[in-house]
Scaffold this active site. Sequence first.
Site, PDB file in Angstrom:
ATOM      1  N   GLU A  32       0.820  -1.215   0.000  1.00 46.80           N
ATOM      2  CA  GLU A  32       0.000   0.000   0.000  1.00 46.80           C
ATOM      3  C   GLU A  32       0.852   1.263   0.000  1.00 46.80           C
ATOM      4  O   GLU A  32       0.490   2.276   0.598  1.00 46.80           O
ATOM      5  CB  GLU A  32      -0.981  -0.024   1.182  1.00 46.80           C
ATOM      6  CG  GLU A  32      -1.949  -1.193   1.100  1.00 46.80           C
ATOM      7  CD  GLU A  32      -2.888  -1.323   2.289  1.00 46.80           C
ATOM      8  OE1 GLU A  32      -2.937  -0.400   3.128  1.00 46.80           O
ATOM      9  OE2 GLU A  32      -3.579  -2.365   2.387  1.00 46.80           O
ATOM     10  N   GLU A  74      -4.920  -8.011  -1.156  1.00 47.55           N
ATOM     11  CA  GLU A  74      -5.856  -7.751  -0.057  1.00 47.55           C
ATOM     12  C   GLU A  74      -7.120  -7.203  -0.677  1.00 47.55           C
ATOM     13  O   GLU A  74      -7.069  -6.358  -1.575  1.00 47.55           O
ATOM     14  CB  GLU A  74      -5.324  -6.710   0.944  1.00 47.55           C
ATOM     15  CG  GLU A  74      -4.318  -7.186   1.939  1.00 47.55           C
ATOM     16  CD  GLU A  74      -4.001  -6.103   2.984  1.00 47.55           C
ATOM     17  OE1 GLU A  74      -4.935  -5.419   3.464  1.00 47.55           O
ATOM     18  OE2 GLU A  74      -2.813  -5.951   3.307  1.00 47.55           O
TER      19      GLU A  74
END
Length: 400
Positions: free
Chosen positions: A187, A313
């Site tokens: 991320e 994810e």
Amino acid sequence: MNAQSQVSNHAVNGEGVDTLAKHAPIPVDPDLSPRARALFDALHRHSGEFAMVGHQDETFCVHDDGHDSDVLAVTDDYPAVWGFDLGRIELGWNRNIDRIPFVDIRQQMRRAYDMGAVVTVSWHSVNPITERGYGENMALGSVTAVLPGGRSHDKYCEWLDRVADFLVSVTDEDGMPIPVVFRPYHEHTGTWFWWCPGSSMETTDTSSDDYAALWRMTVEYLRDVRGLHNLLYAYSPDRSRIDMSSTASREHDYLFGYPGDAYVDVLGLDDYWDIDQDLAVTSPADRHRDLTTMLTMVGGMSRERGKLAAATEIGSPREFAAAFADDSSRPWTGYLLSAATCNEDARRVLWYLPWRNSEEAVGTGAYGTPAVGSPYAADFRDFARDGFMRLAGEVPPMYE
């Protein structure tokens, strides 16, 4: 020569990282162990044939008292991809960020491998300057401090040693380290972790070049200095910070900080943004369009670059996703599965990993898979048992 000084200058300047030929699948580590190479080859061989059901902390967050797994309780099988996290191992703790003993994580990683599942590991490390985590994870100069020549470089190499020590301690019946898909610095297109350079929407004091240098340094340290040959490396930007206004802007943000094809095995995507949204903010149809666009882009890039693709994810499809299907009980099949199978490139995305079924995430999009009694349990079973999806008992041999 000490271990720290063996990390090559190439890790910083990045020269030549995109000179490898495209299309041909070439692992980051040319000396992969036999089982890790078998996994690499199997995943490439089956890209586009099926996708695997994944889950983070599969047996550590369970709400069905009769089973050690919510996925098992709902589907009668375990997921085909098991996720774990090493956060706090860098500090020498015996438990991770979620207070799970590392001895138990080691045992469950081996268990997943023994049943033929794929094991993936993330690392929510604390900030190397402040040694603080969520909410206090940012500090100016964090990445440059750990690069070669930085004031915290030696300390950070000790952190990498602790990661390496753990990753080689999880062994098979022959005492060999099991294959692991390692997903560090995830991320990074956001602004909430110390390694984040951000994106075109919002940058940090870390440059994209600094992030790429951190990634390459880590790979070279684990692979070349510590001699770990059981790892595939997964890159996973955050979807919420990707500008969707054009193909060029999407690709720019996705590749912001990309360390080069020579340092990445898996092109991943962390996507909560398109899967659990406020119905008052955006329409499910618009989000579904964006989800299919992103899956298609990642799958297409993987095909063009000779890489694997994964939804590393994802959020948990619930009311928002169910609204797209015009059926309050069908968020998994009506919304997510339809995106996963929308075209040949999207079908190259090899796994979907919802996050952990933790008590603190109940009622949010970060909550993982439905437990028995959930209004979405039946639909999740249909999703997991769809002909395109695979659970642990349905995947072909991955390590032979």
